[in-house]
Scaffold this motif. Structure first.
Motif, PDB file in Angstrom:
ATOM      1  N   GLN A  13      34.260 -64.127 -17.379  1.00  0.00           N
ATOM      2  CA  GLN A  13      34.859 -63.729 -18.657  1.00  0.00           C
ATOM      3  C   GLN A  13      35.069 -62.216 -18.689  1.00  0.00           C
ATOM      4  O   GLN A  13      34.252 -61.458 -18.158  1.00  0.00           O
ATOM      5  CB  GLN A  13      33.957 -64.118 -19.825  1.00  0.00           C
ATOM      6  CG  GLN A  13      33.738 -65.610 -20.014  1.00  0.00           C
ATOM      7  CD  GLN A  13      32.780 -65.875 -21.161  1.00  0.00           C
ATOM      8  OE1 GLN A  13      32.873 -65.281 -22.232  1.00  0.00           O
ATOM      9  NE2 GLN A  13      31.841 -66.776 -20.945  1.00  0.00           N
ATOM     10  N   VAL A  14      36.141 -61.793 -19.314  1.00  0.00           N
ATOM     11  CA  VAL A  14      36.413 -60.372 -19.497  1.00  0.00           C
ATOM     12  C   VAL A  14      36.549 -60.135 -20.996  1.00  0.00           C
ATOM     13  O   VAL A  14      37.553 -60.501 -21.616  1.00  0.00           O
ATOM     14  CB  VAL A  14      37.702 -59.939 -18.768  1.00  0.00           C
ATOM     15  CG1 VAL A  14      37.967 -58.456 -19.004  1.00  0.00           C
ATOM     16  CG2 VAL A  14      37.597 -60.239 -17.282  1.00  0.00           C
ATOM     17  N   ASN A  15      35.523 -59.562 -21.593  1.00  0.00           N
ATOM     18  CA  ASN A  15      35.555 -59.286 -23.028  1.00  0.00           C
ATOM     19  C   ASN A  15      34.525 -58.222 -23.359  1.00  0.00           C
ATOM     20  O   ASN A  15      33.776 -57.756 -22.495  1.00  0.00           O
ATOM     21  CB  ASN A  15      35.308 -60.577 -23.840  1.00  0.00           C
ATOM     22  CG  ASN A  15      34.006 -61.277 -23.456  1.00  0.00           C
ATOM     23  OD1 ASN A  15      32.972 -60.644 -23.325  1.00  0.00           O
ATOM     24  ND2 ASN A  15      34.072 -62.590 -23.283  1.00  0.00           N
ATOM     25  N   THR A  20      29.701 -54.896 -22.645  1.00  0.00           N
ATOM     26  CA  THR A  20      28.553 -54.261 -23.296  1.00  0.00           C
ATOM     27  C   THR A  20      27.256 -54.588 -22.566  1.00  0.00           C
ATOM     28  O   THR A  20      26.439 -53.705 -22.279  1.00  0.00           O
ATOM     29  CB  THR A  20      28.455 -54.715 -24.762  1.00  0.00           C
ATOM     30  OG1 THR A  20      29.592 -54.226 -25.478  1.00  0.00           O
ATOM     31  CG2 THR A  20      27.184 -54.201 -25.417  1.00  0.00           C
ATOM     32  N   LEU A  21      27.049 -55.865 -22.247  1.00  0.00           N
ATOM     33  CA  LEU A  21      25.810 -56.264 -21.584  1.00  0.00           C
ATOM     34  C   LEU A  21      25.736 -55.725 -20.162  1.00  0.00           C
ATOM     35  O   LEU A  21      24.660 -55.319 -19.697  1.00  0.00           O
ATOM     36  CB  LEU A  21      25.690 -57.786 -21.591  1.00  0.00           C
ATOM     37  CG  LEU A  21      25.539 -58.432 -22.969  1.00  0.00           C
ATOM     38  CD1 LEU A  21      25.512 -59.953 -22.849  1.00  0.00           C
ATOM     39  CD2 LEU A  21      24.292 -57.931 -23.679  1.00  0.00           C
ATOM     40  N   THR A  22      26.859 -55.710 -19.464  1.00  0.00           N
ATOM     41  CA  THR A  22      26.885 -55.172 -18.110  1.00  0.00           C
ATOM     42  C   THR A  22      26.476 -53.700 -18.101  1.00  0.00           C
ATOM     43  O   THR A  22      25.634 -53.268 -17.293  1.00  0.00           O
ATOM     44  CB  THR A  22      28.291 -55.312 -17.501  1.00  0.00           C
ATOM     45  OG1 THR A  22      28.669 -56.692 -17.461  1.00  0.00           O
ATOM     46  CG2 THR A  22      28.338 -54.737 -16.093  1.00  0.00           C
ATOM     47  N   THR A  23      27.065 -52.945 -19.003  1.00  0.00           N
ATOM     48  CA  THR A  23      26.780 -51.514 -19.047  1.00  0.00           C
ATOM     49  C   THR A  23      25.373 -51.249 -19.544  1.00  0.00           C
ATOM     50  O   THR A  23      24.677 -50.353 -19.041  1.00  0.00           O
ATOM     51  CB  THR A  23      27.803 -50.790 -19.926  1.00  0.00           C
ATOM     52  OG1 THR A  23      29.126 -51.174 -19.534  1.00  0.00           O
ATOM     53  CG2 THR A  23      27.660 -49.284 -19.814  1.00  0.00           C
ATOM     54  N   ARG A 187      41.745 -59.667 -25.515  1.00  0.00           N
ATOM     55  CA  ARG A 187      41.915 -61.103 -25.422  1.00  0.00           C
ATOM     56  C   ARG A 187      43.152 -61.519 -26.215  1.00  0.00           C
ATOM     57  O   ARG A 187      43.413 -60.999 -27.299  1.00  0.00           O
ATOM     58  CB  ARG A 187      40.667 -61.809 -25.963  1.00  0.00           C
ATOM     59  CG  ARG A 187      40.592 -63.274 -25.621  1.00  0.00           C
ATOM     60  CD  ARG A 187      39.184 -63.816 -25.802  1.00  0.00           C
ATOM     61  NE  ARG A 187      38.758 -63.815 -27.201  1.00  0.00           N
ATOM     62  CZ  ARG A 187      37.819 -63.036 -27.693  1.00  0.00           C
ATOM     63  NH1 ARG A 187      37.221 -62.156 -26.915  1.00  0.00           N
ATOM     64  NH2 ARG A 187      37.473 -63.102 -28.961  1.00  0.00           N
ATOM     65  N   VAL A 188      43.910 -62.442 -25.662  1.00  0.00           N
ATOM     66  CA  VAL A 188      45.134 -62.902 -26.329  1.00  0.00           C
ATOM     67  C   VAL A 188      44.829 -64.263 -26.949  1.00  0.00           C
ATOM     68  O   VAL A 188      44.972 -65.311 -26.315  1.00  0.00           O
ATOM     69  CB  VAL A 188      46.320 -62.983 -25.346  1.00  0.00           C
ATOM     70  CG1 VAL A 188      47.612 -63.326 -26.100  1.00  0.00           C
ATOM     71  CG2 VAL A 188      46.481 -61.657 -24.608  1.00  0.00           C
ATOM     72  N   PHE A 255      33.562 -54.457 -33.533  1.00  0.00           N
ATOM     73  CA  PHE A 255      33.589 -53.066 -33.074  1.00  0.00           C
ATOM     74  C   PHE A 255      34.929 -52.746 -32.419  1.00  0.00           C
ATOM     75  O   PHE A 255      35.712 -51.977 -32.939  1.00  0.00           O
ATOM     76  CB  PHE A 255      32.442 -52.804 -32.089  1.00  0.00           C
ATOM     77  CG  PHE A 255      32.243 -51.350 -31.760  1.00  0.00           C
ATOM     78  CD1 PHE A 255      31.385 -50.564 -32.521  1.00  0.00           C
ATOM     79  CD2 PHE A 255      32.912 -50.760 -30.700  1.00  0.00           C
ATOM     80  CE1 PHE A 255      31.211 -49.216 -32.232  1.00  0.00           C
ATOM     81  CE2 PHE A 255      32.734 -49.419 -30.386  1.00  0.00           C
ATOM     82  CZ  PHE A 255      31.880 -48.648 -31.164  1.00  0.00           C
ATOM     83  N   GLY A 256      35.178 -53.322 -31.247  1.00  0.00           N
ATOM     84  CA  GLY A 256      36.404 -53.048 -30.529  1.00  0.00           C
ATOM     85  C   GLY A 256      36.212 -51.974 -29.472  1.00  0.00           C
ATOM     86  O   GLY A 256      36.606 -50.818 -29.670  1.00  0.00           O
TER      87      GLY A 256
END
Length: 350
Positions: A13-15, A20-23, A187-188, A255-256
């Motif tokens: 997933q890319v969102n 946030t969790l990765t960083t 996300r679209v 947030f965005g």
């Protein structure tokens, strides 16, 4: 400190949640913490109805219980309200293990947009999930106030950051179309309100970067716009740098992160005056918020790129991660007693 994060949202997933969790994990490890991340990659999964890019873990209870016992975390954080989140919550409650949770997305608003289910019903369901948490982390004061209005307790702020080395001021010709160039990244999907951007009568050209269930229909309906798929961060930074205005049509984001990425590349923002943009932009002058999105787009063309960059520089991932760690509730000795019992001693692990 040994920290376990349980999340139903993870690669591929890319969102914003995944990023946030990765960083946050990377920053915590740099701070000396040991971090274990429990994700759907360890489980058999099936596609989420209406959103196949999201994978739901099948019957994860026993393995989640075993993983928590084996790692024996000092602090447990449950990031999402999916199958893994519920399994971790059940184990923690059964064994009196304190935990924190996070509210990353406006799920009730997404559900209403897709199904028409009233907001109050979904908020009631989510309030039950988060009620036992020692802290419910949320990204902005506006979302915190909304949750408290729906009866959530112990809601705290956990802000976000941006990688200022990747997302930076640079010269880019990645988008070689008529100017001004108006850009959407994300996300679209129906809840992102991308159609509101594509419907605008704007000069120049429009670009959409990202993927999602609404993309095929939008490409067919708005063939004059330009479309790119999911991109890696360095490539995405070049796209931001090549555009003139970042358009953020969503009215449901908490947030965005893309707002920070765009501004870090010197790209001013046009958005509706709603939660997310209000909290991120404030009175910085780095963007324009207006109920008429076209008016916001045209006004944003007058903002200097240096103004947008200067505002983005106020958001540090290290500061956000320190805030996250400060909200965790490490288990005391008595809370950790269940992990001393041999796994499977009673014939069950969840």
């Amino acid at each position: 400190m040994k920290i376990m994060i349980v999340t139903d949202a993870w690669s591929p997933q890319v969102n914003g949640v995944v990023r946030t969790l990765t960083t946050t994990r990377r920053e915590m490890e740099a701070m000396g913490h040991e971090v274990d991340l429990l994700s759907p990659l360890e489980f058999r999964t099936l596609p989420c109805p209406t959103y196949p890019d999201i994978r739901l873990s099948l019957l994860p209870g026993r393995k989640v219980a075993r993983r928590i016992r084996e790692f024996a975390p000092d602090a447990l954080h449950i990031a999402t309200e999916g199958p893994l989140g519920w399994a971790a919550r059940r184990f923690a409650l059964r064994h009196r293990l304190p935990f924190t949770t996070a509210y990353h997305t406006r799920f009730p608003e997404y559900v209403k947009a897709r199904t028409g289910i009233p907001l109050a019903w979904t908020y009631r369901f989510l309030r039950g999930f988060h009620a036992p948490a020692r802290a419910v982390m949320t990204p902005t004061p506006a979302v915190k106030a909304d949750l408290e209005a729906f009866g959530f307790d112990r809601v705290v702020l956990w802000s976000r950051g941006v990688d200022l080395d990747v997302f930076r001021l640079q010269t880019s010709h990645r988008l070689d179309t008529a100017r001004p160039i108006f850009l959407y990244v994300g996300r679209v999907a129906v809840e992102k309100n991308v159609e509101a951007f594509l419907e605008l009568d704007l000069p120049g050209s429009k670009w959409v970067v990202g993927d999602g269930p609404a993309l095929p229909a939008l490409r067919e309906r708005y063939p004059d716009a330009y479309y790119l798929g999911v991109m890696k961060q360095p490539e995405l930074a070049e796209v931001y740098a090549a555009a003139d205005v970042f358009v953020f049509p969503s009215k449901t984001d908490t947030f965005g992160l893309v707002l920070l990425e765009a501004m870090a590349c010197g790209l001013p923002v046009a958005a509706y005056p709603v939660s997310g943009p209000i909290d991120v932009l404030g009175d910085s002058g780095a963007g324009v918020m207006h109920e008429d999105l076209r008016e916001a787009c045209m006004a944003a063309l007058n903002i200097e790129r240096s103004t947008a960059r200067a505002h983005a520089e106020k958001f540090s991932w290290r500061a956000a991660t320190e805030q996250f760690v400060g909200h965790l509730h490490p288990a005391r000795g008595e809370d950790r007693q269940p992990s001393a019992r041999p796994v499977g001693a009673t014939g069950t692990m969840d």
